[in-house]
Design a protein around this motif. Structure first.
Motif: not given
Length: 69
Positions: A4-9, A14-23, A30-38
């Motif tokens: 891919r353009v970012d060098g991944r096959g 991408r590593c994904a993180e999910v948090e709930t009840d953050v507000v 919910a807050r979702v982090k996927l690579g450099h996207t938040d």
């Protein structure tokens, strides 16, 4: 090429993180982090009291806000 353009096959995820009840002032959030996207999402919902002329009909009002950074 199998890259891919970012060098991944093509099958590298991408590593994904999910948090709930953050507000605290929402019905749900919910807050979702996927690579450099938040992403932050908040949902508020309220049930309305039926009007006098339509006692068997209420309403549901909801709001959705989201932010990507």
């Amino acid at each position: 090429e199998d890259l891919r353009v970012d060098g991944r096959g093509c099958e590298d995820y991408r590593c994904a993180e999910v948090e709930t009840d953050v507000v605290s002032n929402t019905s749900g959030s919910a807050r979702v982090k996927l690579g450099h996207t938040d992403i932050l999402v908040g949902v508020k919902a309220e049930m309305g009291t039926p009007k006098l002329e339509k006692p068997d009909e209420g309403y549901l009002e909801f709001f959705v806000d989201w932010l990507v950074y």
